[in-house]
Scaffold this motif. Structure first.
Motif, PDB file in Angstrom:
ATOM      1  N   ARG A  13      -3.506  26.795  -7.011  1.00 46.22           N
ATOM      2  CA  ARG A  13      -4.170  25.890  -6.077  1.00 46.22           C
ATOM      3  C   ARG A  13      -3.131  25.207  -5.181  1.00 46.22           C
ATOM      4  O   ARG A  13      -3.296  25.130  -3.971  1.00 46.22           O
ATOM      5  CB  ARG A  13      -4.970  24.821  -6.844  1.00 46.22           C
TER       6      ARG A  13
ATOM      7  N   THR B 108     -18.808  33.315  -9.853  1.00 49.47           N
ATOM      8  CA  THR B 108     -18.773  31.902 -10.277  1.00 49.47           C
ATOM      9  C   THR B 108     -19.617  31.705 -11.535  1.00 49.47           C
ATOM     10  O   THR B 108     -19.413  30.744 -12.269  1.00 49.47           O
ATOM     11  CB  THR B 108     -19.301  30.951  -9.189  1.00 49.47           C
TER      12      THR B 108
ATOM     13  N   GLU C 263     -10.865  27.154  -9.343  1.00 52.65           N
ATOM     14  CA  GLU C 263     -11.683  26.998  -8.145  1.00 52.65           C
ATOM     15  C   GLU C 263     -11.741  28.269  -7.308  1.00 52.65           C
ATOM     16  O   GLU C 263     -10.850  29.117  -7.375  1.00 52.65           O
ATOM     17  CB  GLU C 263     -11.158  25.848  -7.274  1.00 52.65           C
TER      18      GLU C 263
ATOM     19  N   THR D 151     -20.918  24.141 -11.247  1.00 55.53           N
ATOM     20  CA  THR D 151     -19.887  24.146 -10.207  1.00 55.53           C
ATOM     21  C   THR D 151     -20.008  22.883  -9.367  1.00 55.53           C
ATOM     22  O   THR D 151     -21.115  22.429  -9.099  1.00 55.53           O
ATOM     23  CB  THR D 151     -20.082  25.372  -9.292  1.00 55.53           C
TER      24      THR D 151
ATOM     25  N   HIS E 205     -14.235  23.634  -1.485  1.00 54.90           N
ATOM     26  CA  HIS E 205     -13.812  23.942  -2.853  1.00 54.90           C
ATOM     27  C   HIS E 205     -15.031  24.147  -3.736  1.00 54.90           C
ATOM     28  O   HIS E 205     -15.941  23.316  -3.727  1.00 54.90           O
ATOM     29  CB  HIS E 205     -13.011  22.778  -3.448  1.00 54.90           C
TER      30      HIS E 205
ATOM     31  N   ILE F 160     -15.373  24.074  -7.474  1.00 54.73           N
ATOM     32  CA  ILE F 160     -14.563  23.819  -8.666  1.00 54.73           C
ATOM     33  C   ILE F 160     -15.423  24.020  -9.908  1.00 54.73           C
ATOM     34  O   ILE F 160     -16.467  23.386 -10.049  1.00 54.73           O
ATOM     35  CB  ILE F 160     -13.981  22.388  -8.634  1.00 54.73           C
TER      36      ILE F 160
END
Lengths: 216, 468
Positions: A142, A175, A183, B218, B275, B277
């Motif tokens: 990151r 995801t 991330e 998320t 972002h 995350i």
């Protein structure tokens, strides 16, 4: 009762009174035009240049290696910081070991901030907005996106998608993987601000320059 | 939480509003920037044929989310906890502040870097941390400037909108001991240099969250400067504060919001950094604080539920004729503009903010541009109704007596005549009495306006003369 229980209890009590609307369908957002890969490259380049990013087009990996060596000379980047991943390893395979600083666990941010340039790899590109999607599993990865003043991104032309919705199936699937950490960052141009009198300034906290090395 | 603490110190709404109206230099920058943003927005959104569809889709998704808030919050908690985050729930700002302090003490934190977060403004987190001996630094350039100036943000997206480059230069000279400059690039470089040190030495980083996505666990956070990226990755601990209304059901819904938010918020097709995350990175800790702080009070009022669908883009501020003239502080609390007028009365209570819904011409410009189609004028009218029925400044003894007297005067011709006579005498008298002697409520009006001239003979007198 805990605060959690209290909040949830209050929500449940109040919502009982209101009728629940049906679950809305997933919006299409933009229609699919399926442009050719040359059109995608052109779209991506235009969009990225509009937000002050730069594109370095390379027909082959050899060309990319040559150009990145030249670029490192120009930027006087001794060493270049780079994320330790196959795409970056491949691109920097000609570099002598002492000219590359690979991400490794427990890297001190203070040292990383001294690097003149950082190389990361994008997994997907969005053509309509000039966006690079970078997957960062560790804090060091990151930081490589945000700390050095020049951010270099290597990406393959066949990873270009026309827009966000076209790429979303893959992003959503990845995801949702339970082992996924860290991330996904969508980078669209260098760091910018307009907080003083709405005048645009580049490179406020993150990189001043964003250069995408587009291979293929 | 004692909501009195939350108000801008010493700023009752009416006074602040008048000052904003009275100092054209102070509000000029705000007004001009707001007009520019609005014009830009019109061009951008006008070029997209799907814009109105997106608004409707986003509205439906957010309404669905609010209607399923309990289930979605639990799902979000479960999924992000499975990825290594510690999830905490806070009923009040005070409780949330205590949690942050406890986390900081547990990890021996001395300094905190913060990304922009309206929720932490709402919590007055900086003050609480400072009182606990913990140094906090706002890292968004606008927030940093406002923090150095010991002020409050005037806009939820561009906090230092009211300050000129020269004022920022003087501030940096005074507080950071830098040579004076009013060059935008140099000012930005100064901030970069100072904040770099802060990022690298901080023990804890904080952020807000734009969308908390339930099905994947998320957090989606948008920003332009890179300060959120740095605040959340440099220090070993990341604490995110999230208002409970931020949750959306699925990652599949995110693209439509990302398309809308950047375009209305800052006129970009996407912000420099978005972002997503999910959970912790190796060796780091992630805490999530889910904050209620009055949001479930909005749920108690079914007519007000839509106020919870706001995505904090700031566009309603830019188009609002009242905000453009009065500026952000006039609203007396952290959320200014039309959206502030419809959420502050719920969050801090009618007693504090009961006059806010009246500070609008109900022109509807806000709901025209709202990316999630909140019916702001209807919400305002609804809150006006509540403000005159519940204990609030709009329901004071003076107000009640005024309306009772008005009703009495209007319910008979003789009474009406008497009342009209009293008005004519009153207006003439107010013109003669020096302004400084006017009572507070009257002065608020007469300070910026001329009293109307009392016209010649009254209509009734004139009418009588026409038909002898």
């Amino acid at each position: 009762m805990s605060s959690r229980d209290n909040i949830l209890q209050r929500i449940r009590t109040e919502l009982r009174k209101a009728p629940a609307p049906e679950q809305p369908p997933v919006p299409e957002v933009w229609p699919r035009m399926n442009p050719s890969s040359e059109q995608l490259v052109e779209q991506f380049t235009t969009a990225l240049e509009q937000v002050d990013g730069e594109v370095i087009r390379c027909g082959s990996m050899e060309e990319a290696r040559r150009k990145v060596t030249e670029l490192a000379e120009q930027l006087d980047a001794k060493p270049v910081g780079a994320v330790d991943c196959p795409a970056c390893r491949d691109l920097l395979s000609d570099f002598p070991a002492d000219r590359v600083a690979w991400t490794r666990d427990g890297w001190d941010p203070k040292q990383m901030a001294q690097l003149p340039a950082g190389l990361v790899a994008a997994e997907l590109l969005l053509a309509d907005t000039g966006t690079c999607v970078v997957v960062n599993d560790t804090a060091e990865q990151r930081l490589m996106c945000y700390l050095p003043p020049v951010c270099l991104v290597v990406a393959r032309v066949d990873r270009l998608f026309e827009h966000m919705p076209a790429a979303w199936e893959e992003i959503a699937r990845r995801t949702a993987e339970p082992q996924q950490r860290g991330e996904f960052v969508f980078i669209t141009g260098p760091s910018r601000t307009a907080d003083i009198e709405k005048i645009l300034i580049l490179g406020v906290h993150g990189p001043r320059r964003l250069m995408v090395i587009l291979v293929g | 939480m004692n909501s009195e603490n939350l108000h801008l110190e010493g700023a009752s709404f009416l006074k602040q509003q008048n000052e904003g109206l009275y100092e054209p230099a102070g509000s000029k920058a705000t007004g001009e920037a707001a007009v520019r943003s609005t014009d830009k927005n019109r061009v951008i959104t006008g070029a997209i044929p799907y814009w109105q569809d997106w608004r409707e889709q986003a509205r439906d998704i957010k309404r669905h989310a609010v209607a399923n808030l309990d289930k979605l919050l639990v799902e979000f908690e479960r999924n992000i906890a499975a990825r290594g985050a510690t999830v905490l729930w806070a009923e009040t700002a005070e409780e949330a502040n205590r949690m942050v302090i406890d986390i900081a003490r547990e990890h021996d934190v001395r300094s905190v870097v913060k990304g922009k977060s309206m929720v932490t403004e709402e919590m007055e987190l900086n003050r609480s941390l400072q009182a606990a001996g913990i140094r906090t630094v706002e890292t968004d350039l606008g927030e940093y400037i406002v923090q150095l100036a010991k002020q409050r943000p005037t806009h939820i997206v561009t906090p230092a909108l009211h300050l000129s480059a020269e004022e920022v230069g003087r501030l940096f000279h005074e507080k950071l001991d830098e040579p004076f400059t009013s060059e935008h690039q140099q000012l930005t470089d100064i901030a970069r240099r100072h904040l770099r040190e802060e990022f690298i030495s901080a023990d804890m980083g904080m952020s807000g969250c734009n969308f908390a996505i339930a099905d994947t666990g998320t957090m989606a956070i948008v920003e332009n400067e890179g300060n959120v990226g740095l605040s959340t990755s440099t220090p070993p601990i990341h604490v995110a504060t999230i208002g409970i209304e931020k949750v959306i059901p699925s990652i599949h819904y995110l693209p439509v919001f990302l398309q809308l938010l950047a375009r209305v918020g800052t006129g970009q097709s996407l912000t420099s950094y978005t972002h997503l995350i999910h959970g912790t990175t190796p060796g780091k800790k992630l805490y999530i604080i889910l904050l209620d702080n009055g949001r479930t009070r909005i749920l108690r009022d079914p007519a007000a539920h839509n106020a919870l669908t706001c995505i904090r883009c700031g566009m309603c501020l830019n188009v609002c004729p009242v905000y453009r003239r009065a500026g952000g502080w006039a609203y007396g609390w952290v959320y200014p503009g039309p959206i502030g007028s419809i959420i502050s009365p719920h969050l801090v209570g009618m007693k504090q903010a009961g006059t806010l819904p009246f500070a609008s011409s109900l022109c509807g410009a806000c709901s025209e541009v709202c990316p999630v189609k909140i019916d702001i004028p209807h919400q305002l009218v609804h809150l006006r109704h509540r403000a005159v029925c519940e204990p609030s400044p709009a329901n004071s003894i003076l107000d009640r007596l005024t309306w009772r007297a008005w009703a009495w005067a209007m319910s008979g011709p003789r009474r009406y005549k008497l009342a009209m006579w009293a008005v004519r005498v009153g207006v003439r008298a107010a013109g003669v009495i020096p302004q400084c002697l006017h009572v507070d409520k009257l002065r608020a009006w007469t300070r910026g306006r001329e009293l109307p001239k009392v016209p010649g003979p009254a209509f009734r007198k004139w009418w009588k003369r026409q038909r002898p």
